[in-house]
Write an enzyme that holds these catalytic residues in place. Sequence first.
Site, mmCIF file in Angstrom:
data_model
loop_
_atom_site.group_PDB
_atom_site.id
_atom_site.type_symbol
_atom_site.label_atom_id
_atom_site.label_comp_id
_atom_site.label_asym_id
_atom_site.label_seq_id
_atom_site.Cartn_x
_atom_site.Cartn_y
_atom_site.Cartn_z
ATOM 1 N N GLU A 138 0.819 -1.219 0.000
ATOM 2 C CA GLU A 138 0.000 0.000 0.000
ATOM 3 C C GLU A 138 0.854 1.271 0.000
ATOM 4 O O GLU A 138 0.459 2.282 -0.593
ATOM 5 C CB GLU A 138 -0.942 0.022 1.201
ATOM 6 C CG GLU A 138 -2.054 -1.020 1.148
ATOM 7 C CD GLU A 138 -1.683 -2.339 1.811
ATOM 8 O OE1 GLU A 138 -2.560 -3.225 1.922
ATOM 9 O OE2 GLU A 138 -0.501 -2.491 2.219
ATOM 10 N N PHE A 200 -11.712 -7.166 13.723
ATOM 11 C CA PHE A 200 -10.552 -7.588 12.941
ATOM 12 C C PHE A 200 -10.227 -6.539 11.876
ATOM 13 O O PHE A 200 -11.091 -6.078 11.149
ATOM 14 C CB PHE A 200 -10.844 -8.943 12.277
ATOM 15 C CG PHE A 200 -9.730 -9.434 11.386
ATOM 16 C CD1 PHE A 200 -8.494 -9.765 11.916
ATOM 17 C CD2 PHE A 200 -9.922 -9.550 10.010
ATOM 18 C CE1 PHE A 200 -7.466 -10.220 11.097
ATOM 19 C CE2 PHE A 200 -8.902 -10.000 9.187
ATOM 20 C CZ PHE A 200 -7.667 -10.335 9.733
ATOM 21 N N GLN A 201 -8.963 -6.155 11.816
ATOM 22 C CA GLN A 201 -8.456 -5.153 10.869
ATOM 23 C C GLN A 201 -9.218 -3.825 10.972
ATOM 24 O O GLN A 201 -9.479 -3.159 9.971
ATOM 25 C CB GLN A 201 -8.491 -5.685 9.428
ATOM 26 C CG GLN A 201 -7.459 -6.788 9.191
ATOM 27 C CD GLN A 201 -7.261 -7.121 7.725
ATOM 28 O OE1 GLN A 201 -8.158 -6.956 6.911
ATOM 29 N NE2 GLN A 201 -6.078 -7.625 7.399
ATOM 30 N N LYS A 250 -17.690 -1.177 5.097
ATOM 31 C CA LYS A 250 -18.029 -2.217 4.128
ATOM 32 C C LYS A 250 -19.533 -2.316 3.882
ATOM 33 O O LYS A 250 -19.962 -2.574 2.747
ATOM 34 C CB LYS A 250 -17.477 -3.571 4.605
ATOM 35 C CG LYS A 250 -17.608 -4.662 3.545
ATOM 36 C CD LYS A 250 -16.797 -5.893 3.868
ATOM 37 C CE LYS A 250 -16.893 -6.908 2.729
ATOM 38 N NZ LYS A 250 -16.072 -8.111 2.979
ATOM 39 N N MET A 564 23.975 9.492 3.307
ATOM 40 C CA MET A 564 23.841 10.802 3.948
ATOM 41 C C MET A 564 24.151 10.713 5.442
ATOM 42 O O MET A 564 24.779 11.612 6.013
ATOM 43 C CB MET A 564 22.443 11.377 3.720
ATOM 44 C CG MET A 564 22.292 12.815 4.183
ATOM 45 S SD MET A 564 23.409 13.965 3.344
ATOM 46 C CE MET A 564 22.452 14.388 1.899
#
Length: 664
Positions: A138, A200-201, A250, A564
């Site tokens: 993602e 969940f999630q 959802k 760096m």
Amino acid sequence: MAATCTPDTFANPSSPFPFSFSSKSPLPISRFTLPFTHNPRKATHLRSLYISNSLSQPTTTTTTTTTTTTTTKTPPEKQPFPSRFSPDEPRKGSDILVEALERQGATDVFAYPGGASMEIHQALTRSNIIRNILPRHEQGGIFAAEGYARSSGIPGVCIATSGPGATNLVSGLADALLDSVPIVAITGQVPRRMIGTDAFQETPIVEVTRSITKHNYLVLDVDDIPRIVSEAFFLATSGRPGPVLIDVPKDIQQQLAVPNWNQPIKLPGYMSRLPKAPDETHLEQIVRLISESKKPVLYVGGGCLNSSEELTRFVELTGIPVASTLMGLGSFPCSDDLSLQMLGMHGTVYANYAVDKSDMLLAFGVRFDDRVTGKLEAFASRAKIVHIDIDSAEIGKNKQPHVSVCADVKLALKGMNRILESKIGKLKLDFSSWREELNEQKKNYPLSYKTFGEAIPPQYAIQVLDELTDGNAIISTGVGQHQMWAAQFYKYNRPRQWLTSGGLGAMGFGLPAAIGAAVANPEAVVVDIDGDGSFMMNVQELATIRVENLPIKIMLLNNQHLGMVVQWEDRFYKANRAHTYLGDPSRESEIFPNMLKFAEACGIPASRVTRREDLRAAIQKMLDTPGPYLLDVIVPHQEHVLPMIPSGGAFKDVITEGDGRTNY
């Protein structure tokens, strides 16, 4: 400096961003024409967003007046959007969401599916307008959406599932906010009845991202989807651009509804705060200050990317030299004699000299970032400062200006150009002695590097790439030394050619950003100049590049270190290595990991070059090979990015010599 703006007409029916604003005041009020061109790659049937009900909609007319006649033209009638559904046919919320994206002109999205966003992906498969480019993470998806937006000016759209999918977008949202990139991020969420139950999630992504988005939404009514999507695109692209997140439960995605596409946007507070057109008297005052100055310099940033034409004309009319921030590179051609290139911590000596010695600093579309100013009290301490920016919060935040204008830089430049053109012959602007002084600095302190035997100087690799692409490639980078060298040694001559994570400094940005740029600009040469540390952070996106067959060239400056951080260790920590070696300590003589194997695993041709004399031919082969290609350029880790003004330092502290081969 704000004016109440009323949405009056929605002009240009062919544009996916049709908003323009007018005021009933006789004074000229800002017309926020959004500078985003329609993506020409797909012949899609798009219509302008139509907003009705509470917003006034008088007939749009264009009136031309002469001493004797008045001519009125009426624009052609809008074509109805070719929906897949009949007007009264119920459809899922996910289908409404996808069609809302289509109506905004979206043709490409970067979406990774999961349980809470499956319905959206099912709806995407039913769209014959939107193409999904499937990232492998993602974060890769949102960085790709950023590359798409940065290179084209069109808002980037990314979609992720709930929970970890949504939290993986966080770095990209923060990056887009700091660099003012228009992004619309859509996340799935657990069903409404389960929100707050630690399902969940489930993560409260609206709360998580509240301070790193321009605005965000939790959709609680399926009927709000058309309005929310319209508002999200408008917010992302108007005023100071930025990211907007839409969180869609959802059950909302699954609910059947008949959408009302004619809902008005409801942003009265935001609309009232949009800045108006610059006041003519303020612009005349700035022109007068310029005429009184002896050593003026332009300090231009990312806010000028949409005003390149006006900025170039302003420089033609005034002869004022231009120093650019990291984000502003390309807004004025770097190859022009009046370009001082980049200023700041790793800017050119002559750009920083110009600001230090100037008596007039014209700060356009900038925010006086610490990497530019160093010690604030010493920055442009001799100069009168004029600050023009579209975001009122930036004016006076870090450095107090003598004259400030809160307006679109494009409109301000147009206004000043009109004033300057009207005074040609009357206004004597002669800064030739100042330019000669700066040219002397250019001769004495050019960007340079040293060569050691057969080793490849990383700066030389970028110079050769610049030559072989005629300076026309779109360049993306990760973050670190290679990023600074790419800013210094590639000459950017147009806006949106340079894609980098500026404010946030997010490693792993370069590869996915190149994906977005290649999708938005299929005919362009897109090169990711990357470091081995940054490259490894999103290396999985090689799979996306191969599957989509994107012709992205990866020039990897591989020094086996976090370059760096190593440079700072050398300069300030007696070269004590604190976990900055990225190779295998048990096999220091070998290149580890073998980047060519990553490319091979994804079916991407690759090669390695270790000697300077072989470099030009290797880069030419990379550019000539059809499709994607990875070139692993082995460079010494002792190189330092110079010039360097230490953090919190002033121009007098500039470092121009030395590298990791020297003890400090």
